[in-house]
Design a protein around this motif. Structure first.
Motif, PDB file in Angstrom:
ATOM      1  N   UNK A 204       0.249  -8.230  -4.347  1.00  0.00           N
ATOM      2  CA  UNK A 204      -0.928  -9.052  -4.072  1.00  0.00           C
ATOM      3  C   UNK A 204      -1.679  -8.545  -2.845  1.00  0.00           C
ATOM      4  N   UNK A 205      -0.953  -8.106  -1.814  1.00  0.00           N
ATOM      5  CA  UNK A 205      -1.604  -7.576  -0.617  1.00  0.00           C
ATOM      6  C   UNK A 205      -2.379  -6.305  -0.937  1.00  0.00           C
ATOM      7  N   UNK A 206      -1.835  -5.445  -1.806  1.00  0.00           N
ATOM      8  CA  UNK A 206      -2.543  -4.219  -2.187  1.00  0.00           C
ATOM      9  C   UNK A 206      -3.816  -4.544  -2.965  1.00  0.00           C
ATOM     10  N   UNK A 207      -3.771  -5.551  -3.818  1.00  0.00           N
ATOM     11  CA  UNK A 207      -4.967  -5.947  -4.561  1.00  0.00           C
ATOM     12  C   UNK A 207      -6.037  -6.493  -3.625  1.00  0.00           C
ATOM     13  N   UNK A 208      -5.642  -7.318  -2.664  1.00  0.00           N
ATOM     14  CA  UNK A 208      -6.617  -7.864  -1.715  1.00  0.00           C
ATOM     15  C   UNK A 208      -7.217  -6.764  -0.847  1.00  0.00           C
ATOM     16  N   UNK A 209      -6.404  -5.766  -0.487  1.00  0.00           N
ATOM     17  CA  UNK A 209      -6.922  -4.668   0.330  1.00  0.00           C
ATOM     18  C   UNK A 209      -7.962  -3.869  -0.451  1.00  0.00           C
ATOM     19  N   UNK A 210      -7.704  -3.607  -1.744  1.00  0.00           N
ATOM     20  CA  UNK A 210      -8.656  -2.844  -2.547  1.00  0.00           C
ATOM     21  C   UNK A 210      -9.960  -3.600  -2.741  1.00  0.00           C
ATOM     22  N   UNK A 211      -9.886  -4.937  -2.765  1.00  0.00           N
ATOM     23  CA  UNK A 211     -11.084  -5.745  -2.977  1.00  0.00           C
ATOM     24  C   UNK A 211     -11.701  -6.253  -1.684  1.00  0.00           C
ATOM     25  N   UNK A 212     -11.268  -5.723  -0.551  1.00  0.00           N
ATOM     26  CA  UNK A 212     -11.760  -6.215   0.745  1.00  0.00           C
ATOM     27  C   UNK A 212     -13.249  -5.935   0.889  1.00  0.00           C
ATOM     28  N   UNK A 213     -13.952  -6.873   1.525  1.00  0.00           N
ATOM     29  CA  UNK A 213     -15.381  -6.735   1.775  1.00  0.00           C
ATOM     30  C   UNK A 213     -15.714  -6.627   3.256  1.00  0.00           C
TER      31      UNK A 213
END
Length: 310
Positions: A204-213
């Protein structure tokens, strides 16, 4: 006489035979095995693990800021891997007052009682943490990670102010403090926030990092206004620097070479004088007169000359 002796001998032999038979029965019985001590593998592993674990003081409930800790707030747990600098005894924490809110399950150390949030504990003196909006293109395809060093590039379109479009490096070697909600290491080398533990949390942390704005950069104080002006003047890009470059961690660390780097960066700027922290070009005074005085044009017709005002 002989008959009596024979009877006695017969009786003795009979008794001996009975004794021998009884003894033979006793010897012929199967002996019961002696019970050996039972050694459990689980008990052995548990004993070894208990010897390798070390005590750590943790919070059993949320601790608000500026409220002294009591014994009811704390517990001692034994961990196989102990965070560096962790408190190991309850008396090391009882009565002390955290300067920020700490959540239940937090491992206590000396930083738990120091001021400042995660970002404040990640920057050096003379640096400022500044957020920059990014997308998948600006943020290097979503592959940025806290701890990376990036060059901030600025693209300026051609308009009334800029005679031609240009691209330039506005800020070199900026350190990434966070990408989205993922944060890097504090100045003491420890994670600024507890890292994800389970595989699901890491995914989940990797997904949030890829979608960071948003990303947060550690910016030297003299360069803050430059980054703000660049963000408003044109389009930004973040170019990732190689991890094999030497001395990146000391590039803007306030060493003697830092002023030279700042001066060199100012000289490299073009097409946007405000970014170089200098004033606009000065107006030149009119030749042969005071500034701002409009001179006429002399018109010569044959031998006559007359001034004309445009």
């Amino acid at each position: 006489m002989n008959s009596r002796i024979s009877m006695v001998l017969a009786g003795v032999l009979l008794i001996g035979a009975l004794i021998a038979g009884y003894w033979g029965l006793v010897l012929s019985r199967p002996t019961e095995p002696v019970a050996a001590p039972v050694v459990s593998v689980a008990n052995t592993v548990a004993t070894v693990e208990d010897q390798s674990r070390q005590p750590v003081v943790v919070l059993v409930k949320d601790a608000p800021a500026f409220v002294p800790l009591t014994a009811a707030d704390l517990a001692v747990e034994t961990l196989r891997t102990v965070p560096a600098g962790s408190l190991t005894r309850l008396d090391q924490a009882i009565g002390r007052m955290p300067l920020r809110t700490l959540g239940a399950g937090t491992w206590l150390n000396e930083d738990s009682f120091s001021a400042g949030g995660p970002l404040a504990r990640m920057i050096r003196p003379g640096e400022r943490a500044l957020a920059v909006a990014v997308d998948e293109v600006i943020g290097a395809g979503g592959q940025l990670s806290p701890g990376d060093y990036v060059d901030v590039l600025l693209f300026l379109r051609q308009d009334a102010v800029n005679a031609e479009q240009s691209a330039q490096v506005v800020l070199p070697a900026m350190r990434l403090l966070s990408v989205g909600d993922q944060m890097g290491l504090a100045n003491d080398g420890q994670p600024a926030v507890p890292p994800p533990v389970t595989a699901e949390e890491r995914a989940q942390a990797a997904q949030r990092r890829a979608a960071a704005r948003t990303v947060v950069l550690a910016v030297p104080e003299p360069l803050l206004s430059r980054l703000m002006l660049a963000a408003q003047a044109g389009t930004l890009r973040l170019a990732v620097r190689s991890a094999e470059e030497q001395l990146l961690s000391r590039y803007w660390a306030g060493e003697n070479a830092a002023p030279d780097k700042l001066a060199s960066t100012n000289r490299d700027l073009y097409q946007f004088t405000q970014l170089a922290l200098i004033g606009p070009p000065k107006r030149l005074a009119a030749a042969g007169g005071e500034p701002g005085v409009r001179r006429g044009i002399e018109v010569i017709r044959g031998a006559q000359a007359a001034p004309q005002t445009p």
